[in-house]
Design a protein around this motif. Structure first.
Motif, PDB file in Angstrom:
ATOM      1  N   SER A   4      68.793 -39.760  30.340  1.00 17.44           N
ATOM      2  CA  SER A   4      68.904 -40.200  28.950  1.00 17.44           C
ATOM      3  C   SER A   4      69.707 -39.242  28.068  1.00 17.44           C
ATOM      4  O   SER A   4      69.929 -39.527  26.892  1.00 17.44           O
ATOM      5  CB  SER A   4      67.504 -40.366  28.350  1.00 17.44           C
ATOM      6  N   GLU A   5      70.151 -38.116  28.625  1.00 23.05           N
ATOM      7  CA  GLU A   5      70.831 -37.101  27.830  1.00 23.05           C
ATOM      8  C   GLU A   5      72.320 -37.032  28.165  1.00 23.05           C
ATOM      9  O   GLU A   5      72.744 -37.394  29.261  1.00 23.05           O
ATOM     10  CB  GLU A   5      70.174 -35.734  28.035  1.00 23.05           C
ATOM     11  N   SER A   6      73.109 -36.555  27.199  1.00 21.82           N
ATOM     12  CA  SER A   6      74.566 -36.514  27.348  1.00 21.82           C
ATOM     13  C   SER A   6      75.058 -35.149  27.803  1.00 21.82           C
ATOM     14  O   SER A   6      76.204 -34.778  27.549  1.00 21.82           O
ATOM     15  CB  SER A   6      75.240 -36.882  26.027  1.00 21.82           C
ATOM     16  N   ASN A   7      74.186 -34.384  28.426  1.00 22.15           N
ATOM     17  CA  ASN A   7      74.599 -33.092  28.963  1.00 22.15           C
ATOM     18  C   ASN A   7      73.786 -32.796  30.212  1.00 22.15           C
ATOM     19  O   ASN A   7      72.836 -33.496  30.540  1.00 22.15           O
ATOM     20  CB  ASN A   7      74.424 -31.985  27.921  1.00 22.15           C
ATOM     21  N   PHE A   8      74.200 -31.751  30.933  1.00 21.95           N
ATOM     22  CA  PHE A   8      73.392 -31.268  32.043  1.00 21.95           C
ATOM     23  C   PHE A   8      73.320 -29.754  31.963  1.00 21.95           C
ATOM     24  O   PHE A   8      74.124 -29.108  31.282  1.00 21.95           O
ATOM     25  CB  PHE A   8      73.948 -31.721  33.406  1.00 21.95           C
ATOM     26  N   THR A   9      72.353 -29.178  32.642  1.00 23.76           N
ATOM     27  CA  THR A   9      72.131 -27.736  32.614  1.00 23.76           C
ATOM     28  C   THR A   9      72.515 -27.120  33.944  1.00 23.76           C
ATOM     29  O   THR A   9      72.146 -27.631  35.011  1.00 23.76           O
ATOM     30  CB  THR A   9      70.654 -27.418  32.324  1.00 23.76           C
ATOM     31  N   MET A  10      73.285 -26.029  33.873  1.00 23.44           N
ATOM     32  CA  MET A  10      73.608 -25.257  35.067  1.00 23.44           C
ATOM     33  C   MET A  10      72.890 -23.908  34.977  1.00 23.44           C
ATOM     34  O   MET A  10      73.119 -23.140  34.054  1.00 23.44           O
ATOM     35  CB  MET A  10      75.107 -25.029  35.212  1.00 23.44           C
ATOM     36  N   THR A  11      72.025 -23.647  35.929  1.00 18.67           N
ATOM     37  CA  THR A  11      71.349 -22.358  36.015  1.00 18.67           C
ATOM     38  C   THR A  11      71.994 -21.544  37.123  1.00 18.67           C
ATOM     39  O   THR A  11      72.046 -21.988  38.279  1.00 18.67           O
ATOM     40  CB  THR A  11      69.849 -22.545  36.296  1.00 18.67           C
TER      41      THR A  11
ATOM     42  N   ASN B 298      74.485  -5.487  38.535  1.00 23.25           N
ATOM     43  CA  ASN B 298      73.973  -4.129  38.324  1.00 23.25           C
ATOM     44  C   ASN B 298      72.698  -3.879  39.139  1.00 23.25           C
ATOM     45  O   ASN B 298      71.709  -3.321  38.652  1.00 23.25           O
ATOM     46  CB  ASN B 298      73.705  -3.885  36.837  1.00 23.25           C
ATOM     47  N   ASP B 299      72.751  -4.316  40.405  1.00 27.66           N
ATOM     48  CA  ASP B 299      71.664  -4.093  41.358  1.00 27.66           C
ATOM     49  C   ASP B 299      70.360  -4.792  40.986  1.00 27.66           C
ATOM     50  O   ASP B 299      69.290  -4.445  41.511  1.00 27.66           O
ATOM     51  CB  ASP B 299      71.398  -2.588  41.538  1.00 27.66           C
ATOM     52  N   SER B 300      70.419  -5.750  40.084  1.00 32.80           N
ATOM     53  CA  SER B 300      69.233  -6.541  39.766  1.00 32.80           C
ATOM     54  C   SER B 300      69.599  -8.016  39.751  1.00 32.80           C
ATOM     55  O   SER B 300      70.767  -8.380  39.610  1.00 32.80           O
ATOM     56  CB  SER B 300      68.646  -6.119  38.414  1.00 32.80           C
ATOM     57  N   CYS B 301      68.593  -8.859  39.912  1.00 32.38           N
ATOM     58  CA  CYS B 301      68.829 -10.291  39.985  1.00 32.38           C
ATOM     59  C   CYS B 301      68.767 -10.892  38.581  1.00 32.38           C
ATOM     60  O   CYS B 301      67.765 -10.758  37.885  1.00 32.38           O
ATOM     61  CB  CYS B 301      67.782 -10.927  40.884  1.00 32.38           C
ATOM     62  N   LYS B 302      69.848 -11.543  38.187  1.00 26.71           N
ATOM     63  CA  LYS B 302      69.946 -12.119  36.854  1.00 26.71           C
ATOM     64  C   LYS B 302      70.099 -13.627  36.943  1.00 26.71           C
ATOM     65  O   LYS B 302      70.701 -14.155  37.882  1.00 26.71           O
ATOM     66  CB  LYS B 302      71.141 -11.533  36.102  1.00 26.71           C
ATOM     67  N   GLN B 303      69.585 -14.303  35.943  1.00 27.84           N
ATOM     68  CA  GLN B 303      69.694 -15.759  35.885  1.00 27.84           C
ATOM     69  C   GLN B 303      70.093 -16.182  34.478  1.00 27.84           C
ATOM     70  O   GLN B 303      69.540 -15.696  33.493  1.00 27.84           O
ATOM     71  CB  GLN B 303      68.362 -16.398  36.266  1.00 27.84           C
ATOM     72  N   THR B 304      71.087 -17.063  34.393  1.00 24.41           N
ATOM     73  CA  THR B 304      71.525 -17.579  33.102  1.00 24.41           C
ATOM     74  C   THR B 304      71.538 -19.100  33.145  1.00 24.41           C
ATOM     75  O   THR B 304      71.685 -19.709  34.203  1.00 24.41           O
ATOM     76  CB  THR B 304      72.934 -17.073  32.728  1.00 24.41           C
ATOM     77  N   SER B 305      71.403 -19.712  31.973  1.00 23.00           N
ATOM     78  CA  SER B 305      71.410 -21.167  31.878  1.00 23.00           C
ATOM     79  C   SER B 305      72.438 -21.590  30.841  1.00 23.00           C
ATOM     80  O   SER B 305      72.487 -21.036  29.740  1.00 23.00           O
ATOM     81  CB  SER B 305      70.022 -21.676  31.480  1.00 23.00           C
ATOM     82  N   THR B 306      73.280 -22.560  31.204  1.00 24.47           N
ATOM     83  CA  THR B 306      74.331 -23.055  30.323  1.00 24.47           C
ATOM     84  C   THR B 306      74.291 -24.573  30.268  1.00 24.47           C
ATOM     85  O   THR B 306      74.147 -25.224  31.306  1.00 24.47           O
ATOM     86  CB  THR B 306      75.721 -22.601  30.811  1.00 24.47           C
ATOM     87  N   ASP B 307      74.419 -25.135  29.068  1.00 24.46           N
ATOM     88  CA  ASP B 307      74.476 -26.581  28.899  1.00 24.46           C
ATOM     89  C   ASP B 307      75.929 -27.044  28.910  1.00 24.46           C
ATOM     90  O   ASP B 307      76.762 -26.499  28.183  1.00 24.46           O
ATOM     91  CB  ASP B 307      73.820 -27.003  27.590  1.00 24.46           C
ATOM     92  N   TYR B 308      76.218 -28.050  29.712  1.00 22.25           N
ATOM     93  CA  TYR B 308      77.550 -28.644  29.795  1.00 22.25           C
ATOM     94  C   TYR B 308      77.488 -30.055  29.224  1.00 22.25           C
ATOM     95  O   TYR B 308      76.704 -30.894  29.687  1.00 22.25           O
ATOM     96  CB  TYR B 308      78.033 -28.691  31.241  1.00 22.25           C
ATOM     97  N   ALA B 309      78.295 -30.330  28.218  1.00 20.90           N
ATOM     98  CA  ALA B 309      78.333 -31.661  27.620  1.00 20.90           C
ATOM     99  C   ALA B 309      79.168 -32.588  28.478  1.00 20.90           C
ATOM    100  O   ALA B 309      80.246 -32.219  28.949  1.00 20.90           O
ATOM    101  CB  ALA B 309      78.911 -31.583  26.207  1.00 20.90           C
ATOM    102  N   LEU B 310      78.681 -33.802  28.694  1.00 21.68           N
ATOM    103  CA  LEU B 310      79.456 -34.811  29.394  1.00 21.68           C
ATOM    104  C   LEU B 310      80.531 -35.360  28.464  1.00 21.68           C
ATOM    105  O   LEU B 310      80.397 -35.320  27.243  1.00 21.68           O
ATOM    106  CB  LEU B 310      78.547 -35.948  29.855  1.00 21.68           C
ATOM    107  N   THR B 311      81.616 -35.857  29.026  1.00 20.49           N
ATOM    108  CA  THR B 311      82.693 -36.446  28.238  1.00 20.49           C
ATOM    109  C   THR B 311      82.873 -37.897  28.647  1.00 20.49           C
ATOM    110  O   THR B 311      82.172 -38.400  29.528  1.00 20.49           O
ATOM    111  CB  THR B 311      84.021 -35.685  28.439  1.00 20.49           C
ATOM    112  N   ASN B 312      83.819 -38.570  28.025  1.00 21.71           N
ATOM    113  CA  ASN B 312      84.099 -39.952  28.381  1.00 21.71           C
ATOM    114  C   ASN B 312      84.803 -40.087  29.726  1.00 21.71           C
ATOM    115  O   ASN B 312      84.961 -41.194  30.241  1.00 21.71           O
ATOM    116  CB  ASN B 312      84.955 -40.615  27.292  1.00 21.71           C
ATOM    117  N   THR B 313      85.250 -38.942  30.282  1.00 26.74           N
ATOM    118  CA  THR B 313      85.901 -38.928  31.593  1.00 26.74           C
ATOM    119  C   THR B 313      84.919 -38.456  32.647  1.00 26.74           C
ATOM    120  O   THR B 313      84.514 -37.291  32.629  1.00 26.74           O
ATOM    121  CB  THR B 313      87.133 -38.007  31.590  1.00 26.74           C
ATOM    122  N   PRO B 314      84.484 -39.311  33.569  1.00 27.98           N
ATOM    123  CA  PRO B 314      83.570 -38.873  34.629  1.00 27.98           C
ATOM    124  C   PRO B 314      84.172 -37.718  35.429  1.00 27.98           C
ATOM    125  O   PRO B 314      85.327 -37.762  35.833  1.00 27.98           O
ATOM    126  CB  PRO B 314      83.409 -40.130  35.500  1.00 27.98           C
ATOM    127  N   GLY B 315      83.381 -36.680  35.631  1.00 23.52           N
ATOM    128  CA  GLY B 315      83.854 -35.517  36.366  1.00 23.52           C
ATOM    129  C   GLY B 315      84.471 -34.454  35.488  1.00 23.52           C
ATOM    130  O   GLY B 315      84.943 -33.429  35.990  1.00 23.52           O
TER     131      GLY B 315
END
Length: 225
Positions: free
Chosen positions: A77-84, A90-107
């Motif tokens: 139902s949403e117009s974006n997806f999340t990439m984690t 720096n020798d430690s495990c890091k995790q980031t989350s980014t929202d990507y907006a969908l466009t009128n062009t698939p892909g």
């Protein structure tokens, strides 16, 4: 025979390629996967290889060439997806989350990196969904107008076949970059993240097609996958 495989994840840092206001792309390059299926593209990926026209980004990657685990999630139902993204830094495990907006062009997706003032268009140039995806990232900084081109290779596993790698190299050459500059990310073991960091993003202003220009180059037959 399958058509030549040409493809492209994900953060573009800084910029180096100023092209007087427009990315110049080969006329033969198909920007997005035909009949792209977002639901099949979601799930677990690994970023195995990357090359970019941005020297700052390439310097950072050479200093820490690790495989990045990516988890893509989309709510219908949403117009974006999340990439984690999860990786060692720096020798430690890091995790980031980014929202990507969908466009009128698939892909084709969009996000904005606030700390660099960069608008980023990401294209799934080619994927078979089950094995690999080749990604093209075009970014432009504001107000400088500096532009960066990045090509990435994703895999559902931590390796790819020689045929897939050959086709990724074909894409890199078509984009005017050297195969010798490609950075192959390394597996540094299990990465268990702590706190999740969120990349600041903004909603898209989808009027960027006009800055994509093409140049005519001979089509490259890269064989079958």
């Amino acid at each position: 025979m399958q058509r030549a495989v040409i493809l492209v994840s994900v953060l573009v840092l800084g910029s180096a390629w100023t092209l007087q206001g427009a990315h110049v792309l080969p006329e033969s390059l198909t920007l997005t996967q035909e009949n792209f299926d977002l639901s099949r593209f979601m799930g677990q990926w690994y970023e195995l290889a990357v090359v970019s026209t941005c020297p700052h980004y390439m310097k950072r990657k050479r200093g820490n060439p690790v495989i990045v685990a990516l988890e893509l999630q989309h709510v219908a139902s949403e117009s974006n997806f999340t990439m984690t993204a999860t990786s060692f830094r720096n020798d430690s495990c890091k995790q980031t989350s980014t929202d990507y907006a969908l466009t009128n062009t698939p892909g084709r997706f969009f996000h904005h990196i606030a700390r660099f003032g960069a608008d980023v268009d990401t294209y799934v140039v080619h994927t078979n969904y089950d094995e690999y995806a080749m990604m093209l990232l075009l970014s432009i900084e504001k107000p400088s107008g500096n532009e960066t081109t990045t090509a990435k290779l994703y895999s559902r596993t931590m390796d790819v076949t020689p045929a897939v790698m050959d086709n990724y190299k074909t894409l890199v050459r078509q984009l005017g970059m050297s195969n010798g500059a490609i950075i192959m990310n390394q597996n540094k073991g299990e990465c268990v993240p702590g706190d999740l960091e969120t990349e600041p993003t903004t909603q898209p202003q989808i009027s960027v097609t006009k800055r994509l220009k093409r140049k005519v180059v001979p089509a490259v037959n890269s064989g079958n996958i």
